[in-house]
Write a protein that holds these residues in place. Structure first.
Motif, PDB file in Angstrom:
ATOM      1  N   ASP A  86      -3.196   0.522  16.552  1.00 35.39           N
ATOM      2  CA  ASP A  86      -2.410   0.691  17.583  1.00 35.39           C
ATOM      3  C   ASP A  86      -2.415   1.603  18.636  1.00 35.39           C
ATOM      4  O   ASP A  86      -3.495   2.459  18.363  1.00 35.39           O
ATOM      5  CB  ASP A  86      -0.857   0.821  16.926  1.00 35.39           C
ATOM      6  N   LYS A 144      -1.629  -4.724   2.281  1.00 38.96           N
ATOM      7  CA  LYS A 144      -3.281  -4.803   2.328  1.00 38.96           C
ATOM      8  C   LYS A 144      -3.737  -5.942   1.567  1.00 38.96           C
ATOM      9  O   LYS A 144      -3.095  -6.335   0.396  1.00 38.96           O
ATOM     10  CB  LYS A 144      -4.000  -3.446   2.204  1.00 38.96           C
ATOM     11  N   SER A 201       0.775  -1.345   0.097  1.00 44.05           N
ATOM     12  CA  SER A 201      -0.119   0.181   0.068  1.00 44.05           C
ATOM     13  C   SER A 201       0.767   1.167  -0.053  1.00 44.05           C
ATOM     14  O   SER A 201       0.662   2.153  -0.961  1.00 44.05           O
ATOM     15  CB  SER A 201      -0.871   0.002   1.194  1.00 44.05           C
ATOM     16  N   THR A 232       9.158   1.478   6.576  1.00 47.10           N
ATOM     17  CA  THR A 232       7.970   0.890   7.046  1.00 47.10           C
ATOM     18  C   THR A 232       7.019   0.427   5.829  1.00 47.10           C
ATOM     19  O   THR A 232       7.075   1.405   5.158  1.00 47.10           O
ATOM     20  CB  THR A 232       7.048   1.761   7.959  1.00 47.10           C
ATOM     21  N   THR A 243       2.211  -4.947   8.869  1.00 43.78           N
ATOM     22  CA  THR A 243       3.015  -3.673   8.850  1.00 43.78           C
ATOM     23  C   THR A 243       4.560  -4.495   8.931  1.00 43.78           C
ATOM     24  O   THR A 243       4.609  -4.989   9.848  1.00 43.78           O
ATOM     25  CB  THR A 243       2.801  -2.470   9.784  1.00 43.78           C
ATOM     26  N   ALA A 302       3.326  -1.087   4.544  1.00 45.93           N
ATOM     27  CA  ALA A 302       2.097  -1.542   4.830  1.00 45.93           C
ATOM     28  C   ALA A 302       1.647  -2.189   3.864  1.00 45.93           C
ATOM     29  O   ALA A 302       1.863  -2.023   2.514  1.00 45.93           O
ATOM     30  CB  ALA A 302       1.327  -0.375   4.897  1.00 45.93           C
ATOM     31  N   LYS A 341       8.493  -3.923   8.987  1.00 42.72           N
ATOM     32  CA  LYS A 341       9.730  -3.020   9.213  1.00 42.72           C
ATOM     33  C   LYS A 341      10.900  -3.694   8.885  1.00 42.72           C
ATOM     34  O   LYS A 341      11.465  -4.920   9.127  1.00 42.72           O
ATOM     35  CB  LYS A 341      10.134  -2.748  10.829  1.00 42.72           C
ATOM     36  N   ALA A 346       4.984   2.767   1.539  1.00 45.93           N
ATOM     37  CA  ALA A 346       6.302   2.603   2.222  1.00 45.93           C
ATOM     38  C   ALA A 346       6.874   4.063   2.529  1.00 45.93           C
ATOM     39  O   ALA A 346       6.543   4.958   1.948  1.00 45.93           O
ATOM     40  CB  ALA A 346       7.419   2.066   1.300  1.00 45.93           C
ATOM     41  N   GLU A 369       0.748  -7.933  12.221  1.00 38.61           N
ATOM     42  CA  GLU A 369      -0.604  -8.136  11.519  1.00 38.61           C
ATOM     43  C   GLU A 369      -1.866  -7.386  12.269  1.00 38.61           C
ATOM     44  O   GLU A 369      -1.953  -7.112  13.449  1.00 38.61           O
ATOM     45  CB  GLU A 369      -0.909  -9.635  11.427  1.00 38.61           C
ATOM     46  N   ARG A 370      -2.657  -6.693  11.535  1.00 40.87           N
ATOM     47  CA  ARG A 370      -3.802  -5.855  11.830  1.00 40.87           C
ATOM     48  C   ARG A 370      -4.976  -6.440  11.448  1.00 40.87           C
ATOM     49  O   ARG A 370      -4.965  -6.565  10.151  1.00 40.87           O
ATOM     50  CB  ARG A 370      -3.514  -4.241  11.533  1.00 40.87           C
ATOM     51  N   SER A 383       7.347  -7.704  12.054  1.00 40.56           N
ATOM     52  CA  SER A 383       5.987  -7.934  11.129  1.00 40.56           C
ATOM     53  C   SER A 383       4.760  -8.018  12.153  1.00 40.56           C
ATOM     54  O   SER A 383       4.863  -8.993  13.416  1.00 40.56           O
ATOM     55  CB  SER A 383       6.140  -9.302  10.439  1.00 40.56           C
ATOM     56  N   ARG A 418      -9.117   1.461   6.035  1.00 36.23           N
ATOM     57  CA  ARG A 418      -8.676   0.809   7.312  1.00 36.23           C
ATOM     58  C   ARG A 418      -8.978  -0.594   7.342  1.00 36.23           C
ATOM     59  O   ARG A 418      -9.808  -1.011   8.280  1.00 36.23           O
ATOM     60  CB  ARG A 418      -8.998   1.401   8.525  1.00 36.23           C
TER      61      ARG A 418
END
Length: 428
Positions: free
Chosen positions: A141, A106, A91, A102, A119, A104, A121, A93, A134-135, A132, A114
């Motif tokens: 966060d 999706k 999505s 970072t 995400t 992201a 690193k 960086a 996961e959301r 790493s 959202r």
């Protein structure tokens, strides 16, 4: 015969003018109505101001020594991501000097902003995945949670956002009416002490009153700047009106630029275009502190490549944005204020581009963020101290009335005359 001295009639107390009474009424009832909103918005602002610094302290593993070599390109990042999460797409960086990249990811099927994801690193030089996370959909966060409270009070967005926006406007009115109420009728040593100093050794009520009045005065200009810039993001008519006042022009509506879909597959592959766009911008800004790279949606032919450059650490007003056609690499231009550079903008345009930095205090660097933190902290205290002042006056305990009538101060008590015996004989 005893005669009393003539009593002077008591002077009538001067009543406040109509303007003063209206001002006090507005300050009181608007303050009581918006107190909780102001408290939440200001407390969350205190925390959000230092989100980058706190995150850096809590994640020391994300610090990376700068090396004299090229960082990973966008396609190298997507290759790493595909090896770990083949069903997800990139999505955006963020490249930040001295920190990991970072990235992201999706779900390509979901078009919601959202919708969850992952995400990563990533070390910008070696490609090692540092972490790493996961959301899930709707999951946030800590700092996203704080920002949600600041923007819409953790309520549904369409309900909470207007409450915060117009609650902020009420707060501006409270600051102005508070300043009018604070201003002494006469300037002397006593009023100066009450207006500019906190009498720490006094009673709780006096200290609380001083905290409200004195701290409110010292933070007034900072809180006004924070509140007025905050309304730009939520109240359209105010944003457009402020821009017109500062520039004399109508605010151009932001429009997302699109690639020419008729040129698909004629010049570059999506991967080649992404890297060439990155190299072009990076070469033009070799000393910039950070970059925000927004990947094009390759499933949509009209999707474009967006890159934002941040020349200064912790500041956003002088950022430069680039948009490229993902098929031809042609640079796309827009006529809105945010697409022009800070150097080329007029006075009003510069003010608008500085809006966020003024809002969070970063316009003055780290000291400005400290000032914004302290001002927001005082702003959060004002509804509390103000409520305590009102509560103490409204529900204070009435003292017992003195049942003995007060003796007139004009009539002196007559004492019996004492005469000694020799004096008495002389008088006969």
């Amino acid at each position: 015969m005893v005669t009393g001295t003539k009593q002077t009639p008591q002077k009538k107390k001067k009543t406040d003018s109509l303007f003063t009474r209206i001002n006090k009424w507005l300050h009181l009832w608007l303050g009581l109505a918006s107190g909780v909103i102001v408290l939440i918005v200001c407390i969350t602002a205190c925390i959000w101001v230092f989100n980058e610094e706190i995150t850096a302290l809590l994640e020391p593993e994300t610090k990376v020594e700068k090396q004299d070599k090229a960082v990973l390109t966008p396609t190298q990042l997507t290759t790493i991501a595909k090896g770990l999460y083949p069903k997800l797409t990139a999505s955006y960086a963020t490249y930040q000097q001295g920190r990991v990249i970072t990235l992201a990811l999706k779900d390509p099927k979901s078009k919601e902003r959202r919708s969850g994801g992952v995400t990563l690193k990533i070390n910008p030089y070696t490609g090692r995945v540092v972490s790493s996370v996961e959301r899930k959909k709707g999951e946030a966060d800590f700092f996203r949670f704080i920002l949600n409270g600041h923007r819409f009070l953790w309520m549904p967005y369409k309900i909470g956002r207007p409450i915060v926006n117009y609650g902020t406007m009420v707060f501006v009115v409270l600051l102005i009416t508070g300043m009018i109420w604070w201003y002494p009728k006469k300037w002397n040593k006593s009023t100066r002490d009450k207006s500019f100093k906190i009498k720490w050794g006094a009673s709780f009520k006096r200290v609380n009153l001083d905290l409200h009045n004195v701290l409110g005065f010292y933070s007034l200009l900072f809180l006004l700047a924070i509140a007025l810039t905050g309304m730009v993001y939520g109240i359209q008519w105010y944003s457009e009106g402020l821009y017109w006042v500062t520039t004399g022009e109508k605010l151009t509506e932001f429009k997302r630029l699109e690639s020419d879909s008729l040129q698909a597959n004629k010049f570059y592959t999506p991967e080649k275009a992404m890297d060439l766009a990155w190299q072009k911008v990076a070469a033009k800004h070799p000393k910039s502190i950070g970059f925000y790279y927004s990947f094009p949606d390759t499933s949509e032919a009209k999707s474009a490549i967006n890159i934002t450059v941040y020349p200064s650490a912790g500041q956003f007003y002088n950022n430069v944005g680039y948009t490229f056609d993902q098929h031809t690499l042609k640079e796309l231009k827009s006529d809105d204020i945010y697409s022009s550079s800070y150097a080329d903008a007029g006075v009003g345009g510069k003010i608008r581009k500085m809006n966020y930095d003024i809002h969070v205090g970063s316009i003055l660097g780290f000291p400005g963020k400290v000032l914004a933190f302290l001002a927001s902290l005082i702003g959060a205290s004002l509804p509390i101290t103000g409520f305590l002042i009102w509560y103490g006056r409204k529900f204070k305990k009435k003292g017992t009335k003195n049942t003995k009538p007060a003796q007139s101060a004009s009539v002196k008590e007559i004492k019996p005359l004492k005469i000694s015996k020799p004096e008495l004989q002389e008088t006969i």
